[in-house]
Design a protein around this motif. Structure first.
Motif, PDB file in Angstrom:
ATOM      1  N   GLY A   1      44.867  92.072  48.291  1.00 42.06           N
ATOM      2  CA  GLY A   1      43.177  91.584  47.201  1.00 42.06           C
ATOM      3  C   GLY A   1      42.098  92.752  47.441  1.00 42.06           C
ATOM      4  O   GLY A   1      42.024  93.991  48.376  1.00 42.06           O
TER       5      GLY A   1
ATOM      6  N   SER B   1      46.401  83.378  46.649  1.00 41.98           N
ATOM      7  CA  SER B   1      45.334  83.268  46.948  1.00 41.98           C
ATOM      8  C   SER B   1      45.527  82.538  47.387  1.00 41.98           C
ATOM      9  O   SER B   1      44.830  81.011  47.611  1.00 41.98           O
ATOM     10  CB  SER B   1      45.163  84.052  45.484  1.00 41.98           C
ATOM     11  OG  SER B   1      44.669  83.005  44.894  1.00 41.98           O
ATOM     12  N   LYS B   2      43.897  83.131  48.369  1.00 42.93           N
ATOM     13  CA  LYS B   2      42.966  82.807  49.337  1.00 42.93           C
ATOM     14  C   LYS B   2      42.300  81.104  47.509  1.00 42.93           C
ATOM     15  O   LYS B   2      41.989  80.106  47.914  1.00 42.93           O
ATOM     16  CB  LYS B   2      41.762  83.558  49.647  1.00 42.93           C
ATOM     17  CG  LYS B   2      40.380  83.005  50.360  1.00 42.93           C
ATOM     18  CD  LYS B   2      39.458  83.671  50.379  1.00 42.93           C
ATOM     19  CE  LYS B   2      38.309  83.116  51.140  1.00 42.93           C
ATOM     20  NZ  LYS B   2      37.115  83.718  50.877  1.00 42.93           N
TER      21      LYS B   2
END
Length: 196
Positions: free
Chosen positions: A66, A168-169
């Motif tokens: 990312g 994902s975060k």
């Protein structure tokens, strides 16, 4: 400069992978040892964010899952005495969020755990980047719409675990933030977030 590559993932055993583009070109990319990209199987389609490092006798691509990881890598190589390989070693010890927290918290031991990184280099990383890691977000709390929680909490540990599992975060923070109950063990936050 190559910002990202999309294509088929072909992992190699030496900390690199070949990303085969749609045109059939295979790009050799160095990856951190703990990269979530390794969860992909041979031939899976991936998008890899890259930094191209040009030296007198070499051109190399360093790849990340990312933009957050890519930005952290770029920040690490600004530190005097930290080249691309040392930065990759540092990024291989902890997920990006935990590494930022270690830098902000002055955790020399965590950073010097990286292969080839000594105490002086770890101290220099902290000294030069402590005030800059805030560029990636507020380190004192993680906001997720419905809840706000501080680093070091069970919620934050659950977020880190979910990111390690490949979420994902933002997905991890949102799911953990939607768990209404407070003061639960990390494992319970993970279970409830996975249901969400």
């Amino acid at each position: 400069m190559i910002r990202f590559i999309k294509g088929k993932f072909h992992p190699l055993t030496d900390g690199t992978a070949v990303i085969e583009s749609a045109s059939g070109v295979g790009f050799l990319v160095y990856l951190p040892a703990n990269s979530p990209l390794y969860k992909n199987l041979e031939g899976d389609e991936v998008k890899v964010f890259t930094a191209m490092i040009v030296k007198e006798d070499d051109v190399s691509l360093y790849g990340f899952d990312g933009k957050e990881e890519l930005d952290l890598f770029k920040l690490l190589i600004t530190v005097n005495g930290v080249g691309a390989k040392a930065a990759m070693a540092i990024m291989s010890i902890l997920p990006a969020m935990e590494l930022r927290r270690a830098i902000a918290g002055g955790d020399v031991e965590a950073i010097k755990a990286a292969s080839g990184v000594g105490k002086k280099t770890a101290e220099r990383v902290i000294l030069e980047l402590k005030d800059k890691v805030g560029d990636f977000g507020d380190l004192s709390s993680v906001s997720s719409g419905e809840q706000s929680f501080s680093f070091g909490s069970e919620r934050t540990e659950a977020v880190s675990a979910l990111i390690t599992l490949g979420y994902s975060k933002s997905e991890a923070e949102t799911a953990v933030g939607r768990v209404i109950d407070d003061e639960l063990p990390c494992e319970e936050y993970i279970k409830r977030a996975l249901k969400i």
